[in-house]
Structure formats: C-alpha cells, structure tokens
Design an enzyme around this catalytic site. Structure first.
Site, PDB file in Angstrom:
ATOM      1  N   LEU A 151       0.815  -1.219   0.000  1.00 55.60           N
ATOM      2  CA  LEU A 151       0.000   0.000   0.000  1.00 55.60           C
ATOM      3  C   LEU A 151       0.848   1.268   0.000  1.00 55.60           C
ATOM      4  CD1 LEU A 151      -3.083  -0.574   2.354  1.00 55.60           C
ATOM      5  CD2 LEU A 151      -3.042  -0.316  -0.140  1.00 55.60           C
ATOM      6  N   GLU A 152       2.099   1.150   0.462  1.00 57.31           N
ATOM      7  CA  GLU A 152       2.965   2.339   0.492  1.00 57.31           C
ATOM      8  C   GLU A 152       3.666   2.581  -0.844  1.00 57.31           C
ATOM      9  OE1 GLU A 152       1.499   1.622   3.875  1.00 57.31           O
ATOM     10  OE2 GLU A 152       3.064   0.149   3.570  1.00 57.31           O
ATOM     11  N   VAL A 171       1.466  -9.740  -2.314  1.00 58.56           N
ATOM     12  CA  VAL A 171       0.249  -9.701  -1.500  1.00 58.56           C
ATOM     13  C   VAL A 171      -0.357 -11.109  -1.539  1.00 58.56           C
ATOM     14  CG1 VAL A 171      -1.931  -8.518  -1.052  1.00 58.56           C
ATOM     15  CG2 VAL A 171      -0.095  -7.317  -2.278  1.00 58.56           C
ATOM     16  N   ILE A 172      -0.467 -11.723  -0.368  1.00 59.35           N
ATOM     17  CA  ILE A 172      -1.008 -13.086  -0.283  1.00 59.35           C
ATOM     18  C   ILE A 172      -2.350 -13.036   0.438  1.00 59.35           C
ATOM     19  CG2 ILE A 172      -0.627 -15.452   0.519  1.00 59.35           C
ATOM     20  CD1 ILE A 172       2.370 -14.943   0.399  1.00 59.35           C
ATOM     21  N   HIS A 209      -9.108  -7.728   3.575  1.00 57.42           N
ATOM     22  CA  HIS A 209      -7.925  -6.870   3.456  1.00 57.42           C
ATOM     23  C   HIS A 209      -7.166  -7.126   2.155  1.00 57.42           C
ATOM     24  CE1 HIS A 209      -4.944  -4.150   4.998  1.00 57.42           C
ATOM     25  NE2 HIS A 209      -3.983  -5.048   4.964  1.00 57.42           N
TER      26      HIS A 209
HETATM   27  N1  LIG Z   1      -1.245  -7.898   3.785  1.00 59.04           N
HETATM   28  C1  LIG Z   1      -0.227  -7.400   3.043  1.00 59.04           C
HETATM   29  C2  LIG Z   1       0.210  -6.083   3.219  1.00 59.04           C
HETATM   30  N2  LIG Z   1      -0.380  -5.309   4.145  1.00 59.04           N
HETATM   31  C3  LIG Z   1       0.210  -4.111   4.651  1.00 59.04           C
HETATM   32  C4  LIG Z   1      -0.121  -2.886   3.838  1.00 59.04           C
HETATM   33  O1  LIG Z   1       0.514  -2.909   2.566  1.00 59.04           O
HETATM   34  C5  LIG Z   1       0.360  -1.630   4.554  1.00 59.04           C
HETATM   35  O2  LIG Z   1       1.748  -1.690   4.750  1.00 59.04           O
HETATM   36  C6  LIG Z   1      -0.322  -1.416   5.902  1.00 59.04           C
HETATM   37  O3  LIG Z   1      -1.712  -1.443   5.753  1.00 59.04           O
HETATM   38  C7  LIG Z   1       0.099  -0.062   6.499  1.00 59.04           C
HETATM   39  O4  LIG Z   1      -0.246   1.003   5.627  1.00 59.04           O
HETATM   40  N3  LIG Z   1       1.222  -5.605   2.462  1.00 59.04           N
HETATM   41  C8  LIG Z   1       1.851  -6.385   1.522  1.00 59.04           C
HETATM   42  O5  LIG Z   1       2.785  -5.925   0.829  1.00 59.04           O
HETATM   43  N4  LIG Z   1       1.439  -7.670   1.349  1.00 59.04           N
HETATM   44  C9  LIG Z   1       0.419  -8.192   2.074  1.00 59.04           C
HETATM   45  O6  LIG Z   1       0.075  -9.401   1.866  1.00 59.04           O
HETATM   46  C1  LIG Z   2      -3.228  -8.938   2.360  1.00 57.07           C
HETATM   47  C2  LIG Z   2      -3.902  -9.920   3.215  1.00 57.07           C
HETATM   48  O1  LIG Z   2      -4.923 -10.425   2.855  1.00 57.07           O
HETATM   49  C3  LIG Z   2      -3.350 -10.344   4.488  1.00 57.07           C
HETATM   50  O2  LIG Z   2      -2.013 -10.452   4.682  1.00 57.07           O
HETATM   51  C4  LIG Z   2      -4.192  -9.983   5.660  1.00 57.07           C
HETATM   52  O3  LIG Z   2      -4.587 -11.170   6.250  1.00 57.07           O
HETATM   53  P1  LIG Z   2      -5.977 -11.297   7.022  1.00 57.07           P
HETATM   54  O4  LIG Z   2      -7.053 -11.050   6.009  1.00 57.07           O
HETATM   55  O5  LIG Z   2      -5.959 -12.722   7.494  1.00 57.07           O
HETATM   56  O6  LIG Z   2      -5.939 -10.282   8.109  1.00 57.07           O
END
Ligand SMILES: Nc1c(NC[C@H](O)[C@H](O)[C@H](O)CO)[nH]c(=O)[nH]c1=O
Ligand SMILES: CC(=O)[C@@H](O)COP(=O)(O)O
Length: 138
Positions: A43-44, A67-68, A74
């Site tokens: 997201l950044e 992103v998984i 989310h």
């Molecule tokens: N869940 C994943 C994230 N989540 C974090 C967000 O990107 C961000 O850093 C947070 O919400 C703070 O602003 N990021 C990934 O790169 N991959 C994921 O699976």
């Molecule tokens: C990007 C995502 O779905 C993840 O890493 C967040 O996981 P959750 O939905 O189990 O909180």
C-alpha cells in the site's frame, strides 16, 4: 542510459529478494543504473514512488511486492489499491512497471518471483523500460 528506481515492499522479505534479483538483473542487462528504496507494504508503494518522482532523479520506476490472500477482505484492499495507485501514476505520465504479485498462497508467489521461473520482477523492469521508450517516442 536511464536511472531507474526500484521501490520494494518488504512485507514478505524472502519472496521480495527473488523479485529484486530479477528486476536488478534485467536493468543491469539493459545497461541502466538503478537504486532501491524499501517500504513496509504494497500500500505504500504508490505514495513512495510519487514522493521519489518529485526529486526528478529517476527516468522510470519498478514497484515490487507480494500480497497473499489472508482470511479477510484486506487482500482486496491491498491488491486493488496498490495497483490502482500505480496505474494512476502511469496515467500521469510516469514509466512504472507493476511487479506486485497478488496470489492465493506462497507457492504461487515463489513460482512467479523466482528469476529462474516466471521472473515477474524482471518482467516489471522490462515493462517500465518499455514505457520509458514510448515516452521518448511520443
Ligand atoms: N497484507 C499485506 C500487506 N499489508 C500491509 C499494507 O501494505 C500496509 O503496509 C499497511 O496497511 C500499512 O499502511 N502488504 C503487503 O505488501 N502484502 C500483504 O500481503
Ligand atoms: C493482504 C492480506 O490479505 C493479508 O495479509 C491480511 O490477512 P488477514 O485477512 O488474514 O488479516
């Protein structure tokens, strides 16, 4: 020679190392210089690239991250909004390659990140360079 910014989200460091290796190799092979900045998550990435672009130092940008899907909604936010942000920058005229993997599980990510398999980091670098070439043509 172009100077390229690689912006990488470290959320999954071991997977990102593979994306980085592929992107750096593609840029090296094409004879371009590059530097890397790191942010916490996908997201950044659009904001980081927008801030870096203000410096006027870079000709093109490669965004790398993984992103998984988890248990909640989310995933849709992180996957969709990071891509939307990068596309907005592209439509504003920046040469941006999107190397953010949006996958169901780690096995899918490994296949796509590994430079010896799908090499999506290298593909994102190539895409940024293709847009840069178009910018000089039009
Ligand atoms: N869940 C994943 C994230 N989540 C974090 C967000 O990107 C961000 O850093 C947070 O919400 C703070 O602003 N990021 C990934 O790169 N991959 C994921 O699976
Ligand atoms: C990007 C995502 O779905 C993840 O890493 C967040 O996981 P959750 O939905 O189990 O909180």
């Amino acid at each position: 020679m172009a100077h390229v910014l690689i912006a990488e989200a470290r959320f999954y460091g071991h997977l990102n190392d593979m994306l980085l290796a592929g992107a750096r190799a593609a840029l090296d092979q094409a004879g371009h210089s590059h530097e890397t900045l790191t942010v916490p998550g996908a997201l950044e990435l659009p904001g980081a690239i927008a801030l870096a672009a203000e410096s006027g130092k870079f000709d093109a940008y490669v965004a790398l991250g993984v992103v998984i899907r988890g248990e909640t909604w989310h995933f849709e936010i992180v996957a969709g909004e990071s891509a939307r942000g990068l596309m907005a920058l592209t439509l504003d005229g920046l040469a941006v390659g999107n190397g953010i993997l949006t996958v169901e599980n780690e096995a899918q990510a490994i296949f796509r990140a590994d430079p010896k398999q799908a090499n999506k980091g290298g593909g994102a670098a190539d895409a940024a360079l293709a847009l840069l070439a178009l910018k000089s043509r039009f």
